[in-house]
Design a protein around this motif. Sequence first.
Motif, PDB file in Angstrom:
ATOM      1  N   UNK A   1       0.209  -3.956  -5.074  1.00  0.00           N
ATOM      2  CA  UNK A   1      -0.532  -2.811  -4.555  1.00  0.00           C
ATOM      3  C   UNK A   1       0.246  -2.127  -3.434  1.00  0.00           C
ATOM      4  N   UNK A   2       0.757  -0.928  -3.703  1.00  0.00           N
ATOM      5  CA  UNK A   2       1.554  -0.190  -2.704  1.00  0.00           C
ATOM      6  C   UNK A   2       0.739   0.211  -1.481  1.00  0.00           C
ATOM      7  N   UNK A   3      -0.573   0.245  -1.613  1.00  0.00           N
ATOM      8  CA  UNK A   3      -1.407   0.680  -0.499  1.00  0.00           C
ATOM      9  C   UNK A   3      -1.382  -0.296   0.674  1.00  0.00           C
ATOM     10  N   UNK A   4      -1.030  -1.573   0.395  1.00  0.00           N
ATOM     11  CA  UNK A   4      -1.011  -2.557   1.478  1.00  0.00           C
ATOM     12  C   UNK A   4       0.330  -2.575   2.216  1.00  0.00           C
ATOM     13  N   UNK A   5       1.327  -1.858   1.702  1.00  0.00           N
ATOM     14  CA  UNK A   5       2.657  -1.881   2.319  1.00  0.00           C
ATOM     15  C   UNK A   5       2.630  -1.421   3.784  1.00  0.00           C
ATOM     16  N   UNK A   6       1.908  -0.347   4.129  1.00  0.00           N
ATOM     17  CA  UNK A   6       1.879   0.062   5.544  1.00  0.00           C
ATOM     18  C   UNK A   6       1.278  -0.989   6.469  1.00  0.00           C
TER      19      UNK A   6
END
Length: 284
Positions: A253-258
């Motif tokens: 999930x790219x949304x958790x990268x930040x």
Amino acid sequence: MQLIGYAACSTCKKAKKWLDAKGISYEERPIREQNPTVEELKEWHAKSGLPLKRFFNTSGNLYKEKNLKEKLAAMGQEEQYHILAEDGMLVKRPLLVTEDGILVGFKESEWEEKLADRKKTSMRRQDREIKERAELIRIMEQCDVCRLAFQNGDYPYILPLNFGIRADAEKITLFFHGANKGTKYELIRKDNRASFEMDCSHRLVTDEEHGNCTMEYESVIGRGKVEILPEEEKEEALRLLMGHYHKEDFAYNREVVPQTVVMKLTVEEMTGKRRLKKKISNTL
């Protein structure tokens, strides 16, 4: 510790033999294939306190062919750095790079003085020591967990982490990730030096007849400096981390990268150890 040299050089062979006899661990780097960069030369020159000319292989054929004996006097330091970085055969060898200094050329008395403390901390069981870079990397690739130790007042702070690895011709880098809060980040900001350890190939070996038992293993320990990566470098590091566990194409999930902190440790020095029984009576 890194020994930079040329395999056919007799002085490099003497230096390697001397280090081996003293039980001092090092990583080898071929100077012709992996010639020093301008940035490295600047750092080493500053650490050494030597005239820059001492870094030139003044007895080498290439130095003579380029007529550098006559030209160096008219060159500025910046130009000399770039000349040295063009070809490793122009650089004085061997070079021994440690975390706090550099030795240029091999003089036994100088190395004896500078490395006196190293002899006291060398591996006792040299028959179990692993020095070959490729073999150390192979072991690291087999490990699942890397333990990091940071400075934390009276006691070290140790934590186990999953990791990824990138090994190229110049350096080995380890990658880690975690939540965006934690003690480790505070410690890194204060002092980013860290030691690491990882191990694998565990097997219990018992000898019921004699009442003995031991454990087989392979391990790597080392040290380096930890940095927190900027946003633009996170995804590549996470890809390498997933790749270490054979999940290169996992659609995370790219949304958790930040909200994820990604760190890298650039290895400055490492050594390995192996314990394998030649004759096995019983294994678990």
